[in-house]
Design a protein around this motif. Structure first.
Motif, mmCIF file in Angstrom:
data_model
loop_
_atom_site.group_PDB
_atom_site.id
_atom_site.type_symbol
_atom_site.label_atom_id
_atom_site.label_comp_id
_atom_site.label_asym_id
_atom_site.label_seq_id
_atom_site.Cartn_x
_atom_site.Cartn_y
_atom_site.Cartn_z
ATOM 1 N N ALA A 1 12.358 0.400 -7.789
ATOM 2 C CA ALA A 1 11.107 1.031 -7.348
ATOM 3 C C ALA A 1 10.193 1.269 -8.542
ATOM 4 C CB ALA A 1 11.410 2.335 -6.626
ATOM 5 N N ILE B 1 8.709 -2.027 -9.614
ATOM 6 C CA ILE B 1 7.653 -2.449 -8.688
ATOM 7 C C ILE B 1 6.375 -1.690 -9.005
ATOM 8 C CG2 ILE B 1 6.905 -2.447 -6.278
ATOM 9 C CD1 ILE B 1 9.793 -2.984 -5.490
ATOM 10 N N GLU C 1 2.815 -3.217 -10.148
ATOM 11 C CA GLU C 1 1.609 -2.842 -9.408
ATOM 12 C C GLU C 1 0.499 -2.394 -10.352
ATOM 13 O OE1 GLU C 1 1.862 -2.992 -5.043
ATOM 14 O OE2 GLU C 1 0.274 -2.741 -6.524
ATOM 15 N N ARG D 1 -1.369 -5.229 -12.143
ATOM 16 C CA ARG D 1 -2.167 -6.177 -11.362
ATOM 17 C C ARG D 1 -3.577 -6.379 -11.874
ATOM 18 N NH1 ARG D 1 0.059 -6.671 -5.758
ATOM 19 N NH2 ARG D 1 -1.279 -8.478 -5.465
ATOM 20 N N ASP E 1 12.264 -7.670 -0.976
ATOM 21 C CA ASP E 1 11.438 -6.476 -0.785
ATOM 22 C C ASP E 1 10.268 -6.469 -1.756
ATOM 23 O OD1 ASP E 1 13.161 -3.371 0.037
ATOM 24 O OD2 ASP E 1 11.966 -4.809 1.215
ATOM 25 N N ALA E 2 10.624 -6.590 -3.019
ATOM 26 C CA ALA E 2 9.624 -6.561 -4.078
ATOM 27 C C ALA E 2 8.647 -7.709 -3.915
ATOM 28 C CB ALA E 2 10.307 -6.642 -5.444
ATOM 29 N N PHE F 1 7.732 -9.394 -1.230
ATOM 30 C CA PHE F 1 6.755 -9.274 -0.152
ATOM 31 C C PHE F 1 5.796 -8.118 -0.347
ATOM 32 C CE2 PHE F 1 7.429 -12.756 2.564
ATOM 33 C CZ PHE F 1 8.758 -13.125 2.447
ATOM 34 N N ARG F 2 6.209 -7.137 -1.156
ATOM 35 C CA ARG F 2 5.287 -6.037 -1.446
ATOM 36 C C ARG F 2 4.234 -6.410 -2.463
ATOM 37 N NH1 ARG F 2 8.123 -0.474 -2.785
ATOM 38 N NH2 ARG F 2 6.064 -0.137 -3.636
ATOM 39 N N LEU F 3 4.643 -7.226 -3.450
ATOM 40 C CA LEU F 3 3.752 -7.464 -4.575
ATOM 41 C C LEU F 3 2.920 -8.743 -4.456
ATOM 42 C CD1 LEU F 3 6.241 -6.608 -7.457
ATOM 43 C CD2 LEU F 3 4.181 -5.308 -6.889
ATOM 44 N N SER G 1 0.668 -11.961 -3.803
ATOM 45 C CA SER G 1 -0.493 -12.426 -3.053
ATOM 46 C C SER G 1 -0.202 -13.811 -2.483
ATOM 47 C CB SER G 1 -1.755 -12.465 -3.928
ATOM 48 O OG SER G 1 -1.463 -12.161 -5.261
#
Lengths: 247, 306, 318
Positions: free
Chosen positions: A181, A184, A188, A191, A204-205, A207-209, A211
């Motif tokens: 976490a 991630i 973030e 970015r 998980d990471a 699909f969260r991060l 583009s």
């Protein structure tokens, strides 16, 4: 920002990279996924310059860097973190970061002036330590850090060279949920400052991060596009996600 | 420059090269399999020669003394490996260099204490002291022909051992990938001792065979050791084939260089330069050869590891 | 810092004490030790700080010595010409040998430096008009200073000054940008390259600096006994220098110096002072000093790899 055109690499009879054409756009977080042994790290190594390409071209910000040595690519704004932590274990966190800053700023063929006098280096290193959330441990020897902290330092070292493109090779390798976490969160925060090409297994990471996502199987790129499209792509499901579902 | 001279020098080069091969083979296996720099290899060569000289004196026979000397040196090698060299596997190269350098110092002094500082006499077997007439009319020392014969025989035996037997396969596996060999359950420690003892025996053979031609004296190991290093660097670490090719190359280049370069220079340089430049360049010729090979193939000609 | 000053005060006062005791032999021995201290320190730069296990350092040491000797034979004894020449020759040799050798690694590197150094040995030995195998005597010590260097006490002070300068140079170097990079390369070469340092160039620079300093030590040793011997170039000499470095402490500032002084003191004690009971036990033991050196070396490698400096400071090398 980064373009790979028909990049191929083989080791003896084994094809590690099979005619890969890939594009990373400015400002995005582009994830590269694929099963183990797909050749993701080999591809990263070719982009960073540690491995030579056998065929094809690597183009960074419009310049063909295919023949450029690794250290020159770093100077050109392309940095990489490693899947297997490769830091300077006997140096402190601050010294690790300061070293990377030093590489970027001026010549180090300086034999007489004490390094300690260069406060600018240390200040920037401190700022980086804050960025990667290690400012409380900045004087601890890198070898003494916890695994997750070492992985953060990994990213920090790459970041210290002020890259415009950051290649992250499985930054979350070996991490538990809490550490993941934090990583991630770190990515973030990055970015806005750098374009990122992220190799990861942690879906998980990803699909969260991400583009955009590209999928590599057996050295070949089988799909590339928006996360939702990748999720639904039947070939990807079969080759990669599908295997997990079936198992 | 006569054809006979050329033939003679070629044979000398072949002879020297084959003996170098005996040393280089053991050395390259130790480097390749155990990843260890062993400077004491030259000391085993010296001990082999000394034991041979002593045993030949004691038994009165070259041929009886030879197998005894080989066995004794192999034993010394095995003991050395078991007591000392084991502790160096896995340590950094500097530690290995220094420890085996210490062995050289100790071995030189021990030999000096036991046998005294004067060189020992080692004679060729009486049946082989005369020359043999080769096709073409060349008179060539029969003992040197023996050396060539022994060298070729051992090369063939080694080839057979490494390429065709199970033990050889284990050795090759160990040379190209130690971890894999371990994972396959090879008893690595016994393999190491065996390889080392074999290398020691090869050294002793070279020392015993060259003893009648070169002097049997303290420090004889060091000079030839460097040549063996050059051979392995050229041939590629861990490869017997590389050791053979490298040894022949070095043997022939070195011998021919020493024989022909002074003559060559004498053709167009004034004599005082030719007599200095010739030998000077001849001694450095093999190092230049090494540099050239490394420039194109930094891993040597036939590296065992890919 | 205080310990360092105390050391140098003792070193400076030493010859005066010896003069008072009318025993100048030790002054000469001491200057010889200091010269080797410089040589070993130069090796420590490449070996200890740079992590380059060079087995050919004698080539640079001997090349410097031979340069001074050959120039002296040709009539050039002025140290302002001869000594810089020695440094330059050694540096060029280091540049050439390093440029080729540093393209290899590990076992190859060690063997290649050894082989090239032996090549340098053969080159100098083949120079028959400069002594060949017998070595080359010098007409006397170098000239060029208002004081005569033939006086052993003056010579000692010059050597001491150069030793102090070398040590201080290494001190500044280790704290400079360059020093930090070299340390990083030794720690993790791949990452150093990946961060943006052209590793090969840094290693080569370190190697050349190390060789140049060895050249200076060589110039001094030629003057010490007014004689150069080809054994200065031999790989046994390289090995001896390495022994000094590991004895004293690899990668520490004083490691080269401590090791050189300790080793030479050990050799001197064994060969010049007969211990009676030892002589009865092992006749002529003094001819076999090499055995003691070998055993001590072995013991250090196996039991105390940090060397004397490690033991004195009680910590692992940073």
């Amino acid at each position: 920002m980064l373009e790979l055109r028909n990049v191929s690499k083989h080791f003896g009879g084994v094809v590690a990279t099979d005619d890969v054409t890939l594009e990373v756009a400015l400002g995005e977080v582009h994830a590269l996924i694929g099963p183990n042994g797909a050749g993701k790290t080999t591809l990263i190594a070719q982009i960073s310059g540690m491995l030579s390409v056998d065929a094809g071209r690597v183009i960074f910000e419009g310049e063909d860097i295919t023949r450029l040595p690794a250290h020159a690519r770093v100077r050109a704004g392309l940095a990489r973190s490693y899947q297997v932590t490769s830091i300077f274990r006997r140096f402190s966190v601050l010294e690790n970061l300061a070293l990377a800053v030093q590489a970027r700023s001026g010549s180090s063929f300086s034999f007489w002036r004490p390094l300690a006098a260069e406060t600018a280096l240390v200040d920037e290193a401190r700022a980086l330590a804050r960025d990667i959330d290690l400012h409380e441990k900045q004087d601890v020897a890198a070898g003494m850090l916890a695994h997750g902290e070492q992985r953060a330092l990994e990213v920090g070292l790459a970041l210290a060279t002020r890259p415009r493109l950051l290649l992250l090779d499985e930054p979350m390798a070996g991490m538990g949920p809490q550490e993941s976490a934090r990583m991630i969160g770190l990515i973030e925060r990055l970015r806005s400052r750098v374009t990122v090409l992220l190799v990861e297994h942690d879906m998980d990471a990803v699909f969260r991060l991400a583009s955009r996502i590209s999928v590599l199987v057996n050295g070949r790129l089988i799909a590339s596009g928006a996360p939702q499209a990748i999720r639904r792509d039947p070939e990807v499901r079969r080759a990669y996600l599908g295997e997990d579902l079936a198992a | 420059m006569s054809g006979l001279l050329f033939l003679e020098q070629s044979l000398n080069g072949l002879q020297f090269g084959l003996m170098l091969f005996l040393l280089a083979a053991g050395l390259t296996l130790v480097f390749g399999i155990m990843d260890m720099i062993n400077l004491a290899h030259g000391s085993l060569y010296m001990i082999g020669a000394y034991l041979m000289a002593t045993l030949a004196q004691a038994t009165g026979s070259f041929w009886i003394a030879l197998p005894l000397a080989l066995a004794a040196t192999a034993l010394v090698g095995a003991i050395l490996e078991l007591t000392l060299l084991r502790r160096l596997y896995g340590r950094d190269h500097l530690a290995q260099v220094l420890a085996t350098f210490a062995v050289i110092l100790i071995a030189n002094e021990v030999v000096r204490i036991v046998w005294g500082p004067q060189p020992l006499l080692l004679n060729a077997p009486p049946s082989l002291t005369g020359p043999v007439t080769l096709p073409g009319g060349l008179q060539y020392a029969s003992y040197r022909l023996l050396i060539i014969g022994v060298g070729i025989l051992v090369a063939l035996l080694l080839y057979f051992l490494i390429a065709k037997t199970r033990v050889g396969m284990l050795v090759r596996a160990g040379a190209s990938n130690r971890e894999m060999a371990l994972a396959m359950g090879v008893d690595i420690r016994r393999l190491f001792t065996a390889v080392f003892a074999l290398g020691a025996a090869l050294c002793a053979l070279a020392g015993a065979m060259l003893g009648p031609i070169l002097a049997v004296q303290v420090g004889m190991g060091e000079n030839i050791l460097i040549l063996a290093f050059v051979v392995i660097v050229i041939g590629g670490i861990g490869s017997i084939r590389g050791a053979l090719v490298g040894a022949l190359l070095v043997g022939i280049v070195d011998t021919s260089g020493r024989a022909f370069l002074p003559l060559f220079f004498g053709v167009f340089l004034p004599p005082q330069f030719a007599s200095a430049a010739g030998p000077a360049l001849a001694s450095v010729l093999i190092y230049l050869l090494m540099a050239v090979v490394l420039f194109f193939r930094p891993q040597g000609l036939f590296p065992a590891r890919g | 810092m205080k310990r360092v000053l105390a050391c140098f005060v003792v070193l400076a006062a030493f010859p005066l004490v010896m003069q008072a005791m009318d025993n100048l032999f030790y002054v000469s021995l001491a200057s010889r030790m200091l010269i080797y201290a410089i040589a070993a320190t130069s090796l420590n730069l490449a070996l200890g700080y740079g992590g380059m296990v060079s087995f050919g350092h004698a080539a640079f040491f001997g090349a410097g010595a031979y340069t001074v000797a050959i120039l002296a034979t040709e009539g050039i004894s002025n140290l302002w010409l001869a000594w810089p020449a020695a440094v330059v020759v050694a540096a060029v040799a280091a540049l050439m040998i390093g440029a080729v050798s540093l393209r290899t690694r590990g076992v190859y590197f060690i063997m290649i430096t050894l082989a090239f150094a032996q090549m340098v040995y053969y080159i100098f030995v083949s120079l028959k008009e400069y002594g060949g195998e017998d070595g080359l005597p010098l007409p006397g010590r170098s000239s060029g200073l208002p004081l005569s260097l033939a006086d052993d006490v003056t010579w000692y002070y010059l050597v001491l000054a150069l030793f102090a300068a070398t040590l201080y140079g290494l001190y500044r170097l280790s704290r400079s940008r360059f020093g930090r990079v070299i340390e990083a390369i030794r720690e993790n070469e791949v990452r150093a390259e990946a961060i943006g340092f052209p590793v090969y160039r840094y290693k080569l620079a370190c190697f050349v600096l190390s060789g140049a300093a060895a050249g200076l030590a060589g110039a001094l040793i030629a003057n010490q006994a007014s004689y150069v011997s080809p054994s200065l170039l031999h790989w046994i000499q390289s090995g001896t220098l390495m022994i000094m470095v590991i004895l004293g402490g690899v990668g520490t500032l004083w490691g080269g110096a401590l090791g050189a002084i300790a080793l030479l003191a050990l050799e001197h004690l064994i060969s010049d002072y007969q211990i009676d009971w030892l002589e009865r036990l092992a006749p002529n033991y003094q001819d076999h000093a090499g055995l003691a050196v070998g055993v001590v070396l072995l013991a250090i490698v196996l039991a105390a790899p940090q060397g004397l400096a490690g033991m004195l400071s009680g910590k692992r090398r940073a």
